[in-house]
Enzyme design. Structure first.
Site, PDB file in Angstrom:
ATOM      1  N   GLU A 147      -9.638  19.361  -3.748  1.00 60.61           N
ATOM      2  CA  GLU A 147      -8.983  20.416  -2.956  1.00 60.61           C
ATOM      3  C   GLU A 147     -10.078  21.223  -2.252  1.00 60.61           C
ATOM      4  O   GLU A 147     -10.901  21.837  -2.899  1.00 60.61           O
ATOM      5  CB  GLU A 147      -8.160  21.311  -3.891  1.00 60.61           C
ATOM      6  CG  GLU A 147      -7.297  22.324  -3.158  1.00 60.61           C
ATOM      7  CD  GLU A 147      -6.331  23.044  -4.107  1.00 60.61           C
ATOM      8  OE1 GLU A 147      -6.406  22.819  -5.327  1.00 60.61           O
ATOM      9  OE2 GLU A 147      -5.522  23.842  -3.608  1.00 60.61           O
ATOM     10  N   THR A 200       0.129  21.164  -4.698  1.00 59.98           N
ATOM     11  CA  THR A 200       1.305  20.328  -4.981  1.00 59.98           C
ATOM     12  C   THR A 200       1.026  18.877  -4.607  1.00 59.98           C
ATOM     13  O   THR A 200       1.383  17.957  -5.344  1.00 59.98           O
ATOM     14  CB  THR A 200       2.529  20.851  -4.191  1.00 59.98           C
ATOM     15  OG1 THR A 200       2.588  22.255  -4.354  1.00 59.98           O
ATOM     16  CG2 THR A 200       3.817  20.232  -4.658  1.00 59.98           C
ATOM     17  N   ASN A 254      -4.397  25.654   5.163  1.00 61.55           N
ATOM     18  CA  ASN A 254      -4.235  27.106   4.983  1.00 61.55           C
ATOM     19  C   ASN A 254      -3.783  27.470   3.560  1.00 61.55           C
ATOM     20  O   ASN A 254      -3.323  26.607   2.804  1.00 61.55           O
ATOM     21  CB  ASN A 254      -3.195  27.597   5.991  1.00 61.55           C
ATOM     22  CG  ASN A 254      -3.421  29.037   6.412  1.00 61.55           C
ATOM     23  OD1 ASN A 254      -4.078  29.801   5.713  1.00 61.55           O
ATOM     24  ND2 ASN A 254      -2.880  29.403   7.554  1.00 61.55           N
ATOM     25  N   ILE A 255      -3.887  28.716   3.219  1.00 60.14           N
ATOM     26  CA  ILE A 255      -3.401  29.214   1.928  1.00 60.14           C
ATOM     27  C   ILE A 255      -1.882  28.991   1.875  1.00 60.14           C
ATOM     28  O   ILE A 255      -1.176  29.274   2.849  1.00 60.14           O
ATOM     29  CB  ILE A 255      -3.697  30.723   1.769  1.00 60.14           C
ATOM     30  CG1 ILE A 255      -5.182  31.005   1.983  1.00 60.14           C
ATOM     31  CG2 ILE A 255      -3.247  31.245   0.418  1.00 60.14           C
ATOM     32  CD1 ILE A 255      -5.525  32.481   2.128  1.00 60.14           C
TER      33      ILE A 255
HETATM   34  P1  TTP Z   1      -5.744  28.340  -1.719  1.00 55.60           P
HETATM   35  O1  TTP Z   1      -6.042  27.209  -2.616  1.00 55.60           O
HETATM   36  O2  TTP Z   1      -5.621  28.026  -0.276  1.00 55.60           O
HETATM   37  O3  TTP Z   1      -4.391  28.940  -2.135  1.00 55.60           O
HETATM   38  P2  TTP Z   1      -3.169  28.136  -2.575  1.00 55.60           P
HETATM   39  O4  TTP Z   1      -3.424  27.521  -3.910  1.00 55.60           O
HETATM   40  O5  TTP Z   1      -2.106  29.158  -2.433  1.00 55.60           O
HETATM   41  O6  TTP Z   1      -2.920  27.011  -1.496  1.00 55.60           O
HETATM   42  P3  TTP Z   1      -2.044  25.727  -1.728  1.00 55.60           P
HETATM   43  O7  TTP Z   1      -0.646  26.178  -2.020  1.00 55.60           O
HETATM   44  O8  TTP Z   1      -2.141  24.982  -0.429  1.00 55.60           O
HETATM   45  O9  TTP Z   1      -2.642  24.977  -2.865  1.00 55.60           O
HETATM   46  O10 TTP Z   1      -6.827  29.470  -1.889  1.00 55.60           O
HETATM   47  C1  TTP Z   1      -6.976  30.274  -3.042  1.00 55.60           C
HETATM   48  C2  TTP Z   1      -7.557  31.588  -2.623  1.00 55.60           C
HETATM   49  O11 TTP Z   1      -8.942  31.485  -2.356  1.00 55.60           O
HETATM   50  C3  TTP Z   1      -6.931  32.158  -1.378  1.00 55.60           C
HETATM   51  O12 TTP Z   1      -6.619  33.520  -1.624  1.00 55.60           O
HETATM   52  C4  TTP Z   1      -8.022  32.071  -0.325  1.00 55.60           C
HETATM   53  C5  TTP Z   1      -9.265  32.157  -1.151  1.00 55.60           C
HETATM   54  N1  TTP Z   1     -10.482  31.559  -0.591  1.00 55.60           N
HETATM   55  C6  TTP Z   1     -11.405  32.373   0.047  1.00 55.60           C
HETATM   56  O13 TTP Z   1     -11.163  33.578   0.218  1.00 55.60           O
HETATM   57  N2  TTP Z   1     -12.591  31.852   0.490  1.00 55.60           N
HETATM   58  C7  TTP Z   1     -12.889  30.530   0.363  1.00 55.60           C
HETATM   59  O14 TTP Z   1     -13.973  30.094   0.781  1.00 55.60           O
HETATM   60  C8  TTP Z   1     -11.910  29.682  -0.270  1.00 55.60           C
HETATM   61  C9  TTP Z   1     -12.210  28.214  -0.407  1.00 55.60           C
HETATM   62  C10 TTP Z   1     -10.736  30.231  -0.739  1.00 55.60           C
HETATM   63 MG    MG Z   2      -4.157  25.536  -4.266  1.00 58.72          MG
END
Ligand code: TTP
Ligand code: MG
Length: 244
Positions: free
Chosen positions: A123, A55, A48-49
């Site tokens: 990722e 990290t 999930n986001i």
């Molecule tokens: P994430 O990488 O999940 O965000 P993050 O970096 O906060 O997570 P983590 O701390 O686990 O590294 O996603 C980045 C953004 O991209 C997030 O707002 C969701 C969006 N996203 C979409 O909307 N559609 C998609 O297909 C993908 C892959 C991401």
């Molecule tokens: Mg990320």
């Protein structure tokens, strides 16, 4: 956390500021046969986001037999000066298709990025982009059926003609409320990511990880714990792969 003396530390991180689809193309690898390239294992870190994928990837950068490829968010936030991610959050019905099309292209570039190490850890994947994110947009009425059909037609073609196979999935799983708390901590109250969205994504991700288990090994890591514990879990579960 890797201990002193276990490995020599050498950072290999690609994709953060790259202009070309993949900057990391050591000649030694490019000249190798296709058969040799199959010896390289690709692991995708999913979740999930805000769950802590980036990290964990930063920790994995320290192992010299791994090349880490972060999600190309920098491309999503700046395509010829346009922030597609922001556009998608501000008006999903108008921009989801445009955004997911671009995500699909940039994820393909990540899958096709050749590396000079035996292990490539990236990722997310082109698979979760369509089967989790686009699927959620479709279910919530933000993506039209015909738009999804176009994404799927592209996806089908890509799977058949391009190198997007994966060898294993590491699924970081945490309570969605915990993920949201981490997002708030990182972005502040002005975040444009609604908590409801994080909860819905969690449910779709869980179901997806279970389905994927039938195709490739899925390793679930409890990411409610501290990052240090997640890293220790990772280290002990995968020590064979990490230290070669
Ligand atoms: P994430 O990488 O999940 O965000 P993050 O970096 O906060 O997570 P983590 O701390 O686990 O590294 O996603 C980045 C953004 O991209 C997030 O707002 C969701 C969006 N996203 C979409 O909307 N559609 C998609 O297909 C993908 C892959 C991401
Ligand atoms: Mg990320």
């Amino acid at each position: 956390m890797p201990q002193k003396g276990v490995r020599t530390w050498k950072t290999k991180i690609v994709g953060l500021t790259d202009l070309s689809p993949c900057r990391y193309r050591p000649q030694s690898l490019i000249s190798q046969s296709k058969r040799d390239r199959h010896l390289i294992k690709t692991i995708v870190v999913e979740g999930n986001i805000g769950v802590g994928k980036t990290t964990l990837l930063k920790y994995l950068e320290h192992f010299e037999n791994i090349t880490v490829i972060p999600e190309p968010v920098h491309k999503w936030t700046n395509l010829d000066g346009n922030n597609l991610l922001d556009l998608m959050y501000s008006n999903p019905r108008r921009w989801s298709f445009v955004f997911q099309s671009y995500v699909q292209l940039t994820m393909l570039q990540v899958h096709e990025c050749q590396v000079g190490t035996k292990l490539k850890v990236q990722e997310r994947s082109i698979h979760s982009a369509i089967q989790v994110f686009a699927e959620h947009l479709l279910k919530s009425g933000k993506l039209a059926k015909v738009e999804m059909a176009v994404l799927q037609a592209w996806y089908q073609y890509i799977v058949e003609h391009h190198q997007v196979e994966i060898d294993a999935i590491i699924y970081l799983r945490a309570d969605p409320h915990e993920c949201y708390t981490r997002i708030l901590k990182r972005e502040g109250q002005q975040t444009n990511i609604p908590e409801k969205y994080v909860v819905e994504l969690h449910n779709i991700y869980d179901a997806w990880a279970q389905r994927k288990q039938h195709e490739v090994p899925v390793f679930i890591i409890n990411a409610n714990k501290s990052q240090l514990n997640v890293q220790l879990d990772m280290y002990f579960k995968f020590s064979d792969l990490l230290i070669q």
